[in-house]
Design an enzyme around this catalytic site. Sequence first.
Site, PDB file in Angstrom:
ATOM      1  N   TYR A 146      -1.749   2.615   0.948  1.00 21.82           N
ATOM      2  CA  TYR A 146      -0.335   2.632   1.312  1.00 21.82           C
ATOM      3  C   TYR A 146      -0.247   2.445   2.815  1.00 21.82           C
ATOM      4  O   TYR A 146      -0.955   3.118   3.564  1.00 21.82           O
ATOM      5  CB  TYR A 146       0.302   3.960   0.914  1.00 21.82           C
ATOM      6  CG  TYR A 146       1.749   4.128   1.341  1.00 21.82           C
ATOM      7  CD1 TYR A 146       2.104   5.003   2.371  1.00 21.82           C
ATOM      8  CD2 TYR A 146       2.761   3.414   0.714  1.00 21.82           C
ATOM      9  CE1 TYR A 146       3.424   5.160   2.758  1.00 21.82           C
ATOM     10  CE2 TYR A 146       4.090   3.561   1.097  1.00 21.82           C
ATOM     11  CZ  TYR A 146       4.417   4.441   2.123  1.00 21.82           C
ATOM     12  OH  TYR A 146       5.726   4.585   2.508  1.00 21.82           O
ATOM     13  N   ASP A 241      -5.751   0.372   9.365  1.00 18.63           N
ATOM     14  CA  ASP A 241      -4.573   1.238   9.343  1.00 18.63           C
ATOM     15  C   ASP A 241      -5.063   2.685   9.489  1.00 18.63           C
ATOM     16  O   ASP A 241      -5.472   3.320   8.511  1.00 18.63           O
ATOM     17  CB  ASP A 241      -3.789   1.054   8.043  1.00 18.63           C
ATOM     18  CG  ASP A 241      -2.565   1.959   8.022  1.00 18.63           C
ATOM     19  OD1 ASP A 241      -1.775   1.857   7.065  1.00 18.63           O
ATOM     20  OD2 ASP A 241      -2.427   2.798   8.939  1.00 18.63           O
ATOM     21  N   LYS A 269       1.528   9.566  13.022  1.00 18.62           N
ATOM     22  CA  LYS A 269       1.264  10.972  12.707  1.00 18.62           C
ATOM     23  C   LYS A 269       0.793  11.762  13.942  1.00 18.62           C
ATOM     24  O   LYS A 269       1.587  12.169  14.784  1.00 18.62           O
ATOM     25  CB  LYS A 269       0.280  11.064  11.552  1.00 18.62           C
ATOM     26  CG  LYS A 269       0.857  10.448  10.236  1.00 18.62           C
ATOM     27  CD  LYS A 269      -0.117  10.560   9.094  1.00 18.62           C
ATOM     28  CE  LYS A 269       0.337   9.770   7.878  1.00 18.62           C
ATOM     29  NZ  LYS A 269       1.421  10.420   7.117  1.00 18.62           N
TER      30      LYS A 269
HETATM   31  P1  KE4 Z   1       5.360   6.317   8.014  1.00 14.36           P
HETATM   32  O1  KE4 Z   1       6.223   5.086   8.058  1.00 14.36           O
HETATM   33  O2  KE4 Z   1       5.659   7.172   6.796  1.00 14.36           O
HETATM   34  O3  KE4 Z   1       5.375   7.115   9.327  1.00 14.36           O
HETATM   35  O4  KE4 Z   1       3.821   5.860   7.880  1.00 14.36           O
HETATM   36  C1  KE4 Z   1       3.472   5.030   6.807  1.00 14.36           C
HETATM   37  C2  KE4 Z   1       1.965   5.096   6.590  1.00 14.36           C
HETATM   38  C3  KE4 Z   1       1.189   4.047   7.007  1.00 14.36           C
HETATM   39  N1  KE4 Z   1      -0.154   4.061   6.840  1.00 14.36           N
HETATM   40  C4  KE4 Z   1      -0.769   5.127   6.267  1.00 14.36           C
HETATM   41  C5  KE4 Z   1      -2.254   5.103   6.102  1.00 14.36           C
HETATM   42  C6  KE4 Z   1      -0.010   6.233   5.829  1.00 14.36           C
HETATM   43  O5  KE4 Z   1      -0.644   7.295   5.251  1.00 14.36           O
HETATM   44  C7  KE4 Z   1       1.389   6.231   5.984  1.00 14.36           C
HETATM   45  C8  KE4 Z   1       2.266   7.373   5.509  1.00 14.36           C
HETATM   46  N2  KE4 Z   1       1.624   8.412   4.790  1.00 14.36           N
HETATM   47  C9  KE4 Z   1       2.429   9.117   3.815  1.00 14.36           C
HETATM   48  C10 KE4 Z   1       1.584  10.254   3.256  1.00 14.36           C
HETATM   49  N3  KE4 Z   1       0.604   9.798   2.363  1.00 14.36           N
HETATM   50  C11 KE4 Z   1       3.726   9.621   4.377  1.00 14.36           C
HETATM   51  C12 KE4 Z   1       4.450  10.631   3.531  1.00 14.36           C
HETATM   52  C13 KE4 Z   1       5.774  10.137   3.060  1.00 14.36           C
HETATM   53  O6  KE4 Z   1       5.857   8.946   2.676  1.00 14.36           O
HETATM   54  O7  KE4 Z   1       6.709  10.961   3.045  1.00 14.36           O
END
Ligand code: KE4
Length: 431
Positions: A146, A241, A269
């Site tokens: 993801y 990523d 994060k």
């Molecule tokens: P955000 O757009 O949610 O800040 O980041 C997206 C993203 C991109 N790349 C990786 C490897 C990620 O894990 C994420 C976001 N992680 C999820 C948790 N598995 C965010 C939680 C959520 O969607 O509420």
Amino acid sequence: MSQRLANSIALFEQAVRHIPGGVNSPVRAFRGVGGNPVFFKSASGAHLFDEDGNRYIDYVGAWGPMILGHKHPKVVAALHEQLDRGIAYGAPTALEVQLADKICEILPSIESVRLVNSGTEATMSALRLARGCTKRDKVVKFEGCYHGHVDSLLVKAGSGALTLGNPDSAGIPADTAAQTFVLPYNDLDAVEHLFSIHGHEIACLIVEPVAGNMNCVPPVPGFLQGLRDITARHGALLIFDEVMTGFRVGLSGAQGRYGITPDLTTLGKIIGGGLPVGAFGGRKDLMQQLAPLGPVYQAGTMSGNPLAVTAGLVLLEEISAPGFHAALEAKGKRLLEGLTTLAHEAGLPFVTTQVGGMFGLYFNENDRIETFAQVMQSNVARFRTFFHAMLERGVYLAPSAFEAGFICAAHGEADIAATLDAARAAFAASK
Ligand code: KE4
């Protein structure tokens, strides 16, 4: 359970009136585990406190940023100081220069970096930059990974998309999705084969160097180096990523842990310390193609927000302390060994994965988890029972069988012991 969560239940009933699904991010909705999402009111150290006054030992940590624990005194003090100076200017600040310098110092593959406001913005921008620089359109990702809710990457995605059972989102034009190749994670032969046919038209391959959105799946030996070799051979860019793994699996992330130099890296994060920050960076010759220098446009009103950058700077300073990540990893190991012993004593097929301060828990017959297909053999119903049995005993795990867990510096021995005590009963309830 209902009385214990009376205020959360009432809040959820109110939330669904004006917020889709009552949440601002799908995975929070407990759809993957059933029941009512818990509404939290405060947090401190390794603990969350909900609207009914219940305390939880937290293994989600806001999905990774809270590596120091919640409300770290140095972060709070620095934010108060910055608040007294100002909140947002929409203009350059010294703080952003400091954070850029710090990121480039810790991650030498990053010669130049652009701050954004989320991981999604980071990966979306990195993809556009890769396409702009290579003048190619195709991208490669892995099933179960993801990378945020970017149109091109919401194809067989993990995290909330996988949790809800719709890894391919609606609303994405067919010809957009057609530009994305999806391969099985940890399968280098599949990568080699795809590139042998389409290598000349592939702009980039984006990968979670440790997959943290289909639970936690480490790269098998040679996988990441293979990706580096194959992409280089075909003139495609390798994007790591590291939104989740960055500063989490080691100070210099997965690229430092595994010794791989990607062309571009995305971050998020931890670099925001819990406030909205993302970043993408890498080779200077690529980053120079970004506006205002080059033809690839990217922008953001809140990019480099002084408060978010302030929190990130404090976090990076604190986690740079000698031995920080080793201690985090050792603590995680103690937790996982304890859980595994208890699960096996209860006669349950249970396996864990760990890389640095992130981990995976699986009710799964396999001895080790290396592929998406193996992840999908997990007993999700049993995880659901375990999740709620832990929740009732004051332990907050990610509300999905397809998310990684996170250890933080504030987890003390008492927290680990209490978690294992809760797990003893929770495993019994999950038989
Ligand atoms: P955000 O757009 O949610 O800040 O980041 C997206 C993203 C991109 N790349 C990786 C490897 C990620 O894990 C994420 C976001 N992680 C999820 C948790 N598995 C965010 C939680 C959520 O969607 O509420």
